[in-house]
Design an enzyme around this catalytic site. Structure first.
Site, PDB file in Angstrom:
ATOM      1  N   LYS A  48     -15.765  22.514  37.037  1.00  0.00           N
ATOM      2  CA  LYS A  48     -15.025  21.255  37.178  1.00  0.00           C
ATOM      3  C   LYS A  48     -15.720  20.315  38.170  1.00  0.00           C
ATOM      4  O   LYS A  48     -15.916  19.127  37.891  1.00  0.00           O
ATOM      5  CB  LYS A  48     -13.585  21.549  37.628  1.00  0.00           C
ATOM      6  N   THR A  49     -16.092  20.850  39.327  1.00  0.00           N
ATOM      7  CA  THR A  49     -16.773  20.035  40.333  1.00  0.00           C
ATOM      8  C   THR A  49     -18.138  19.592  39.828  1.00  0.00           C
ATOM      9  O   THR A  49     -18.564  18.451  40.062  1.00  0.00           O
ATOM     10  CB  THR A  49     -16.930  20.829  41.645  1.00  0.00           C
ATOM     11  N   ASP A 100     -10.336  17.412  44.682  1.00  0.00           N
ATOM     12  CA  ASP A 100     -10.251  18.790  44.208  1.00  0.00           C
ATOM     13  C   ASP A 100      -8.870  19.361  44.531  1.00  0.00           C
ATOM     14  O   ASP A 100      -8.240  18.952  45.518  1.00  0.00           O
ATOM     15  CB  ASP A 100     -11.338  19.630  44.874  1.00  0.00           C
ATOM     16  N   THR A 110      -6.739  24.002  39.399  1.00  0.00           N
ATOM     17  CA  THR A 110      -6.656  25.305  38.730  1.00  0.00           C
ATOM     18  C   THR A 110      -5.238  25.557  38.215  1.00  0.00           C
ATOM     19  O   THR A 110      -5.008  26.511  37.484  1.00  0.00           O
ATOM     20  CB  THR A 110      -7.037  26.435  39.704  1.00  0.00           C
ATOM     21  N   ARG A 135     -19.887  30.797  37.962  1.00  0.00           N
ATOM     22  CA  ARG A 135     -19.948  31.039  39.408  1.00  0.00           C
ATOM     23  C   ARG A 135     -20.149  32.522  39.701  1.00  0.00           C
ATOM     24  O   ARG A 135     -20.936  32.908  40.564  1.00  0.00           O
ATOM     25  CB  ARG A 135     -18.678  30.525  40.093  1.00  0.00           C
TER      26      ARG A 135
END
Length: 343
Positions: A71-72, A116, A165, A225
């Site tokens: 997302k980032t 975020d 999230t 990740r």
């Protein structure tokens, strides 16, 4: 007199990135480097191109999905593709209305504001964000009681990109103001994860054998990740032990991290073992199993259970959590008794 820094041959490519966070180094910088999430990339590209052709700023966008899916990274890519400055903050960091006012009034025209974990935004702050997103104005109340008055400040045009999230915790009024779209990031396929690991190993100048790459990919929980984390730890293990990064080395390194051949960690296995051994495979309630594990219910529900359900090791039923036949087989338990309870 300047000193020339010698490169330690054992560091591989680390000398090039020693002053940079590895995660930032591994982050894609162009659309063609971003692997997976094709439906989101296609939609966002159209949105950005249409805005550019009209001479407008892009509309507000919300990305949601499990942690570690990019997302980032998407927010950074949008900023780079549009050539705009991006200011970064998070929901918990904006405590007071004044904090948000300070951020918004310091934006330059066309800037991108990335928030975020926006679901953790204070509700009073959220109310101030509505007119800022919709009309480009900031309503500030000065004073208290009968003498209080409202001042309306015009804001420079900006694009809000938010990530979360837990999209269900975002209020409907806020969610509806993301006119550019609300996009859900999906888990990656094993082939996509393998591509990501290959790209990361090239950036780190780490020689990774094909079988070793596949071994990391199948244990990476379909999450970039996690894949990059495993790659870095395997590289460290190989470097310290003076070994090649082959399949055997990867297995040894991930074994030290208590990650098994399908990506379960110690917490995942503990969950299933307690469910099977103490509660006969279920059904058992969330509170009960959380207490038995000495874990918070939110941790069990949001961190441990999703991957187990995805692999078909766990079922959520109206009566509680139930271990599947596959879970029994993976942990080496007799599945007959469990299956009798499921029938």
């Amino acid at each position: 007199m300047s000193r020339k820094k010698k490169k330690d041959p054992r560091q591989g490519g680390a000398s090039k990135i020693e002053d940079t966070f590895l995660d930032q180094t591994l982050r894609p910088t162009r659309w063609d480097e971003y692997i997976g999430q094709k439906h989101i990339k296609d939609n966002v590209k159209i949105l950005l191109r249409a805005a550019e052709e009209r001479g407008h700023i892009p509309e507000h966008i919300l990305f949601y999905g499990p942690p570690g899916l990019g997302k980032t990274t998407l927010a950074h890519l949008i900023a780079k593709e549009t050539g705009r400055q991006m200011k970064i903050t998070s929901g918990p960091a904006i405590v007071k209305v004044g904090d948000l006012a300070s951020i918004l009034t310091n934006l330059s025209p066309g800037d991108i504001l990335f928030i975020d974990e926006i679901h953790r935004l204070n509700k009073m702050v959220e109310e101030i964000l509505y007119p800022a997103m919709e009309s480009g104005v900031l309503d500030i109340i000065i004073g208290k009681g009968p003498s209080a008055r409202t001042i309306q400040l015009d804001l420079p045009p900006f694009t809000l990109i938010a990530a979360t999230t837990r999209v269900a915790l975002i209020s409907s009024p806020l969610r509806s103001r993301f006119s550019g779209g609300v996009f859900r990031l999906e888990f990656y396929s094993e082939n996509e994860i393998a591509e990501i690991i290959q790209r990361s190993s090239n950036l780190l100048e780490t020689k990774l054998e094909e079988e070793a790459l596949k071994e990391i990919a199948k244990r990476s929980r379909f999450t970039p990740r996690t894949a990059n984390y495993f790659l870095k730890r395997c590289r460290d293990f190989a470097q310290v032990n003076k070994k090649n990064l082959d399949q055997k080395t990867v297995k040894e390194a991930l074994s030290m991290l208590a990650v098994d051949d399908i990506g379960l960690n110690s917490s995942d296995r503990k969950f299933l073992e307690i469910l099977i051994e103490k509660f006969g495979g279920g059904p058992v309630g969330l509170k009960t199993i959380g207490a038995a594990m000495s874990e918070e219910e939110a941790t069990v529900e949001e961190v441990i259970e999703p991957y187990l359900i995805q692999l078909g090791l766990l079922e959520r039923t109206p009566r509680g959590r139930v271990a599947t036949k596959k879970a029994y087989e993976h942990l080496g338990f007799d599945s007959k008794k469990g299956q009798e309870k499921l029938i």
